[in-house]
Design an enzyme around this catalytic site. Structure first.
Site, PDB file in Angstrom:
ATOM      1  N   ARG A  60       0.841  -1.003  -0.065  1.00 62.68           N
ATOM      2  CA  ARG A  60      -0.062  -0.149  -0.016  1.00 62.68           C
ATOM      3  C   ARG A  60       0.832   1.295   0.105  1.00 62.68           C
ATOM      4  O   ARG A  60       1.344   1.554   1.086  1.00 62.68           O
ATOM      5  CB  ARG A  60      -0.847  -0.197   1.290  1.00 62.68           C
ATOM      6  N   HIS A  79      -3.521   4.495   4.577  1.00 62.27           N
ATOM      7  CA  HIS A  79      -4.722   3.657   4.601  1.00 62.27           C
ATOM      8  C   HIS A  79      -5.890   4.494   4.008  1.00 62.27           C
ATOM      9  O   HIS A  79      -6.514   3.851   3.281  1.00 62.27           O
ATOM     10  CB  HIS A  79      -5.234   3.471   6.291  1.00 62.27           C
ATOM     11  N   TYR A 121       3.904   5.288  11.428  1.00 68.87           N
ATOM     12  CA  TYR A 121       4.279   3.981  11.752  1.00 68.87           C
ATOM     13  C   TYR A 121       4.921   3.152  10.778  1.00 68.87           C
ATOM     14  O   TYR A 121       5.288   2.028  10.800  1.00 68.87           O
ATOM     15  CB  TYR A 121       3.013   3.214  11.967  1.00 68.87           C
TER      16      TYR A 121
HETATM   17  C1  TPP Z   1     -15.281  -6.061  11.051  1.00 64.03           C
HETATM   18  C2  TPP Z   1     -14.516  -4.660  11.061  1.00 64.03           C
HETATM   19  N1  TPP Z   1     -13.549  -4.484  12.252  1.00 64.03           N
HETATM   20  C3  TPP Z   1     -12.845  -3.296  12.089  1.00 64.03           C
HETATM   21  C4  TPP Z   1     -13.064  -2.429  11.214  1.00 64.03           C
HETATM   22  C5  TPP Z   1     -12.087  -1.211  11.155  1.00 64.03           C
HETATM   23  N2  TPP Z   1     -11.083  -1.535   9.911  1.00 64.03           N
HETATM   24  C6  TPP Z   1     -11.304  -0.632   8.780  1.00 64.03           C
HETATM   25  S1  TPP Z   1      -9.999  -0.913   7.758  1.00 64.03           S
HETATM   26  C7  TPP Z   1      -9.415  -1.931   8.967  1.00 64.03           C
HETATM   27  C8  TPP Z   1      -7.936  -2.447   8.483  1.00 64.03           C
HETATM   28  C9  TPP Z   1      -8.187  -3.462   7.565  1.00 64.03           C
HETATM   29  O1  TPP Z   1      -6.911  -3.864   6.825  1.00 64.03           O
HETATM   30  P1  TPP Z   1      -6.619  -4.783   5.652  1.00 64.03           P
HETATM   31  O2  TPP Z   1      -7.684  -6.099   5.751  1.00 64.03           O
HETATM   32  O3  TPP Z   1      -5.390  -5.475   5.461  1.00 64.03           O
HETATM   33  O4  TPP Z   1      -7.117  -4.230   4.391  1.00 64.03           O
HETATM   34  P2  TPP Z   1      -6.221  -2.807   3.709  1.00 64.03           P
HETATM   35  O5  TPP Z   1      -7.093  -1.611   4.492  1.00 64.03           O
HETATM   36  O6  TPP Z   1      -4.992  -2.763   4.126  1.00 64.03           O
HETATM   37  O7  TPP Z   1      -6.791  -3.175   2.264  1.00 64.03           O
HETATM   38  C10 TPP Z   1      -9.711  -2.075   9.971  1.00 64.03           C
HETATM   39  C11 TPP Z   1      -9.322  -2.646  11.498  1.00 64.03           C
HETATM   40  C12 TPP Z   1     -13.958  -2.915  10.140  1.00 64.03           C
HETATM   41  N3  TPP Z   1     -14.073  -1.927   9.088  1.00 64.03           N
HETATM   42  N4  TPP Z   1     -14.610  -3.801  10.023  1.00 64.03           N
END
Ligand code: TPP
Length: 366
Positions: free
Chosen positions: A262, A266, A275
């Site tokens: 990425r 985020h 971080y």
């Molecule tokens: C069930 C749930 N728990 C927590 C969140 C909060 N949250 C949003 S994005 C994220 C990180 C997800 O990371 P990843 O799966 O690696 O996907 P990326 O954003 O890197 O594409 C979190 C914890 C959420 N959206 N849904």
């Protein structure tokens, strides 16, 4: 007969064929790439360039107050585009919030694909038109949906494959486990694409899992795991196309881990400098999906100035149209809040609906 011969002990096939390659699979820059269809490489190139431009424009729209939030997939364009191109029209895509590029490459209107992120209402596009499920914000919840749809289609005798996308962080969710387990037990026609982009917001992969790779998780469910260079558009396209065909012909599900990065924060609301260091990003900038493809096209004499400038102009035109259309205020009806929530609205929703209608009416008359 020993206990190991009874049905309670299900004889296991050898797990070795299910194991991923030790290194991410690559095609671009290898001798095998010479066999790749020039038309496919050019199509991937055009879509990747458009995708990157879309990401830049959408991020700009957040700064102009036109989008509430945008999770950019810059650096991950090869995964996004390959996912869309690997599917046939009758198949279904189940994206996460980061997968707008895949959604647009599948044919959804570029503005409608941003409706949810603009904060307007619901999905913004009709999932049935292009067979694209809503962009899912709750992590991994799209995975059991994909399995259910694919299994139901198979029971009905319909030729449908579901491709579901999730991030590395999403693989820690219970929904991920449930989806993969059901898919493998039912041999559902599903492909799970994990984009391992290194982070779940600020949480690096090393704090997310102790598995050797995310692709190894497939073995525990009894499906093959494939480890692929997620920045190699040709490798991604080949592996996903094979997995989709395997699912279509009754071979069951596959878990594909795309190793990528990425490049941006985020979302626009995140400060990634808190971080991670720039030094970590530099090698990934040198392994850019568009550069890798350009090098391949150039070495095969498939990229001239006309293609380069034509592709850039096409992307610019798309971005200009996106900018212009997103600057038009949408005409919204607050009553739409209640539409498409349930097939049959609950009594509580009907009550709230009546309350809002009365409030709007009172406002109109004041
Ligand atoms: C069930 C749930 N728990 C927590 C969140 C909060 N949250 C949003 S994005 C994220 C990180 C997800 O990371 P990843 O799966 O690696 O996907 P990326 O954003 O890197 O594409 C979190 C914890 C959420 N959206 N849904």
């Amino acid at each position: 007969m020993t206990v190991l011969d009874t049905p309670a002990w299900r004889p296991r096939t050898d797990a070795a064929p299910l194991l991923p390659d030790p290194e991410p699979y690559r095609l671009l820059g290898t001798p095998e790439a010479a066999a790749l269809d020039p038309a496919l490489l050019r199509a991937l190139y055009g879509q990747l360039v458009r995708g990157r431009r879309y990401n830049a424009q959408a991020t700009a729209l957040t700064k102009q107050g036109r989008l509430a939030v945008y999770p950019s997939s810059t650096g991950q364009e090869a995964c996004e585009i390959a996912a869309a191109l690997a599917l046939q029209p009758q198949d279904w895509l189940f994206p996460s919030y980061r997968d707008t590029l895949a959604v647009v490459a599948r044919g959804v209107d570029p503005v409608e694909a941003l409706t949810l992120l603009r904060g307007d209402w619901h999905t913004g596009y009709d999932p049935h038109t292009h067979r694209v499920a809503p962009l899912s914000t709750p992590l991994a919840t799209q995975l059991p949906h994909a399995v259910g749809l694919a299994h139901a289609a198979r029971l009905s005798g319909d030729d449908v494959v579901a491709l579901a996308m999730v991030g590395d962080g999403g693989t820690s969710e219970g929904d991920f486990h449930e989806a993969l387990n059901f898919a493998a037990v039912w041999q559902a026609p599903v492909v799970f694409l994990v984009q391992n982009n290194g982070f779940a917001i600020s949480v690096p992969l090393a704090k997310q899992t102790a598995a050797p790779t995310l692709a190894h998780k497939a073995v525990g469910y009894g499906m093959p795991g494939r480890l692929v260079d997620g920045n190699d558009a040709a490798a991604m396209h080949q592996v996903l196309t094979e997995a989709v065909e395997r699912a279509r012909t009754g071979g069951g599900p596959t878990l594909v881990e795309a190793v990528t990065y990425r490049i941006e924060a985020h979302t626009n609301a995140d400060d990634a400098t808190r971080y991670r260091d720039e030094a970590e990003i530099t090698p990934w900038r040198g392994h850019d999906p568009i550069d890798l493809l350009e090098r391949e096209l150039t070495s095969r004499g498939l990229l001239d100035d006309a293609l380069r400038s034509g592709t850039a102009a096409d992307a610019e035109e798309m971005a200009a149209s996106l900018r212009e259309r997103m600057h038009t205020d949408p005409q919204l009806d607050p009553m739409d809040l209640f539409a498409h929530v349930y097939a049959e609205p609950t009594p509580q929703l009907r009550e709230q609906q009546a309350q809002l209608r009365a409030e709007l009416e009172a406002e109109r008359q004041s």
